[in-house]
Every structure is written in structure tokens, then in C-alpha cells.
Design a protein around this motif. Structure first.
Motif, mmCIF file in Angstrom:
data_model
loop_
_atom_site.group_PDB
_atom_site.id
_atom_site.type_symbol
_atom_site.label_atom_id
_atom_site.label_comp_id
_atom_site.label_asym_id
_atom_site.label_seq_id
_atom_site.Cartn_x
_atom_site.Cartn_y
_atom_site.Cartn_z
ATOM 1 N N ASN A 3 -69.015 -14.112 42.825
ATOM 2 C CA ASN A 3 -69.540 -12.925 41.660
ATOM 3 C C ASN A 3 -68.833 -13.128 40.654
ATOM 4 O O ASN A 3 -67.669 -14.356 40.920
ATOM 5 C CB ASN A 3 -68.990 -11.507 42.853
ATOM 6 C CG ASN A 3 -67.843 -11.476 43.780
ATOM 7 O OD1 ASN A 3 -66.723 -12.497 43.089
ATOM 8 N ND2 ASN A 3 -67.737 -10.925 44.790
ATOM 9 N N CYS A 4 -68.271 -11.901 40.173
ATOM 10 C CA CYS A 4 -67.444 -12.123 39.119
ATOM 11 C C CYS A 4 -66.317 -12.017 38.976
ATOM 12 O O CYS A 4 -65.971 -12.606 38.866
ATOM 13 C CB CYS A 4 -68.033 -10.900 38.549
ATOM 14 S SG CYS A 4 -69.560 -11.363 37.467
ATOM 15 N N LYS A 5 -65.590 -11.533 40.557
ATOM 16 C CA LYS A 5 -63.979 -11.595 40.618
ATOM 17 C C LYS A 5 -64.010 -12.506 40.930
ATOM 18 O O LYS A 5 -62.870 -13.655 40.440
ATOM 19 C CB LYS A 5 -64.221 -10.608 41.652
ATOM 20 C CG LYS A 5 -62.811 -10.423 42.171
ATOM 21 C CD LYS A 5 -62.614 -8.953 43.124
ATOM 22 C CE LYS A 5 -60.900 -8.837 43.462
ATOM 23 N NZ LYS A 5 -60.224 -9.634 43.843
ATOM 24 N N LEU A 29 -72.132 -22.958 37.318
ATOM 25 C CA LEU A 29 -73.146 -22.164 37.297
ATOM 26 C C LEU A 29 -72.965 -20.829 37.603
ATOM 27 O O LEU A 29 -74.128 -20.153 36.584
ATOM 28 C CB LEU A 29 -73.858 -22.710 39.099
ATOM 29 C CG LEU A 29 -75.255 -22.230 39.962
ATOM 30 C CD1 LEU A 29 -76.048 -23.046 39.306
ATOM 31 C CD2 LEU A 29 -75.730 -22.004 41.776
ATOM 32 N N HIS A 30 -72.511 -20.251 38.286
ATOM 33 C CA HIS A 30 -71.768 -19.008 37.934
ATOM 34 C C HIS A 30 -71.906 -18.849 36.165
ATOM 35 O O HIS A 30 -72.733 -17.297 36.068
ATOM 36 C CB HIS A 30 -70.893 -17.805 37.671
ATOM 37 C CG HIS A 30 -70.825 -16.684 37.715
ATOM 38 N ND1 HIS A 30 -71.085 -15.985 39.016
ATOM 39 C CD2 HIS A 30 -70.221 -15.900 37.128
ATOM 40 C CE1 HIS A 30 -70.843 -14.769 38.701
ATOM 41 N NE2 HIS A 30 -70.207 -14.740 37.503
ATOM 42 N N ASN A 31 -71.673 -19.276 35.109
ATOM 43 C CA ASN A 31 -71.589 -18.658 33.988
ATOM 44 C C ASN A 31 -72.710 -18.990 32.787
ATOM 45 O O ASN A 31 -72.917 -18.550 31.803
ATOM 46 C CB ASN A 31 -69.816 -20.031 32.810
ATOM 47 C CG ASN A 31 -69.173 -18.771 33.805
ATOM 48 O OD1 ASN A 31 -68.992 -18.408 34.426
ATOM 49 N ND2 ASN A 31 -68.014 -19.810 33.660
ATOM 50 N N MET A 33 -75.546 -18.427 34.152
ATOM 51 C CA MET A 33 -76.336 -17.000 34.326
ATOM 52 C C MET A 33 -75.230 -15.690 34.748
ATOM 53 O O MET A 33 -76.452 -14.302 33.831
ATOM 54 C CB MET A 33 -76.396 -16.486 36.223
ATOM 55 C CG MET A 33 -77.496 -18.166 35.959
ATOM 56 S SD MET A 33 -78.071 -17.796 38.279
ATOM 57 C CE MET A 33 -76.705 -18.746 38.698
ATOM 58 N N CYS A 34 -74.330 -15.752 34.107
ATOM 59 C CA CYS A 34 -73.406 -14.443 33.884
ATOM 60 C C CYS A 34 -72.569 -14.270 32.505
ATOM 61 O O CYS A 34 -72.162 -15.326 32.684
ATOM 62 C CB CYS A 34 -72.577 -14.217 35.091
ATOM 63 S SG CYS A 34 -71.336 -12.314 34.880
ATOM 64 N N ARG A 35 -73.657 -13.580 31.667
ATOM 65 C CA ARG A 35 -72.966 -13.367 30.521
ATOM 66 C C ARG A 35 -71.815 -13.114 30.539
ATOM 67 O O ARG A 35 -70.471 -13.390 29.186
ATOM 68 C CB ARG A 35 -74.084 -12.906 29.735
ATOM 69 C CG ARG A 35 -73.737 -12.558 28.272
ATOM 70 C CD ARG A 35 -74.589 -11.619 27.082
ATOM 71 N NE ARG A 35 -75.020 -12.096 25.763
ATOM 72 C CZ ARG A 35 -75.326 -12.925 25.031
ATOM 73 N NH1 ARG A 35 -76.074 -13.677 25.699
ATOM 74 N NH2 ARG A 35 -74.901 -12.511 23.883
ATOM 75 N N GLY A 36 -71.192 -12.262 30.700
ATOM 76 C CA GLY A 36 -70.008 -11.469 30.932
ATOM 77 C C GLY A 36 -68.891 -12.509 31.399
ATOM 78 O O GLY A 36 -67.618 -12.447 30.442
ATOM 79 N N CYS A 37 -68.833 -13.212 31.934
ATOM 80 C CA CYS A 37 -68.210 -13.717 32.533
ATOM 81 C C CYS A 37 -68.297 -15.799 31.511
ATOM 82 O O CYS A 37 -67.068 -16.348 31.012
ATOM 83 C CB CYS A 37 -68.347 -14.686 33.807
ATOM 84 S SG CYS A 37 -68.451 -13.630 35.200
ATOM 85 N N HIS A 38 -69.518 -16.103 31.385
ATOM 86 C CA HIS A 38 -69.543 -17.344 29.907
ATOM 87 C C HIS A 38 -68.495 -16.432 28.858
ATOM 88 O O HIS A 38 -68.005 -17.581 28.253
ATOM 89 C CB HIS A 38 -70.560 -16.664 29.580
ATOM 90 C CG HIS A 38 -71.277 -17.994 28.826
ATOM 91 N ND1 HIS A 38 -71.384 -19.436 28.923
ATOM 92 C CD2 HIS A 38 -71.017 -18.069 27.449
ATOM 93 C CE1 HIS A 38 -71.407 -20.261 27.851
ATOM 94 N NE2 HIS A 38 -71.332 -19.479 26.824
#
Ligand SMILES: [Zn+2]
Length: 58
Positions: A3-5, A29-31, A33-38
Motif C-alpha cells: 500500500n501507499c504507506k 510496481l506500486h509506482n 500504478m500509483c500516481r501519488g507515490c510516483h
């Protein structure tokens, strides 16, 4: 899937220690799919670069 955390925690740990390849993979992989974390990661990379150039190190 992390998750983002978890992703942001890994990203700050990345500044202090080398990540294991599976951590890097999961983070990447998370980044993807996740614009915020990117965006967060881009900011961190920029900050780190700025800090390093101010330190004047090698
Ligand atoms: Zn995220």
C-alpha cells in the motif's frame, strides 16, 4: 501488493540503505500504478540530488 504507506516508507529507507531487489521491484510496481507515490518519489529524488550537490561531495 504494497500500500501507499509501505511504499513511502520504503522510499525513505532507500535514502539510508540499499533496498533488496524484491523491495525495489515491489516499489517500482506500486509506482507504476500509483500516481501519488510516483510523484512523491520524483520529489524525493530531486531533494536527494539537491542535498548531495549542496554537500559538495563526490
Ligand atoms: Zn501509492
Amino acid at each position: 501488493m504494497m500500500n501507499c504507506k509501505q511504499a513511502t516508507e520504503l522510499m525513505s529507507q532507500e535514502l539510508d540503505r540499499p533496498l533488496a531487489w524484491r523491495e525495489r521491484m515491489a516499489l517500482r510496481l506500486h509506482n507504476l500504478m500509483c500516481r501519488g507515490c510516483h510523484q512523491y518519489r520524483k520529489q524525493l529524488a530531486f531533494l536527494r540530488m539537491a542535498l548531495r550537490s549542496r554537500a559538495g561531495g563526490d
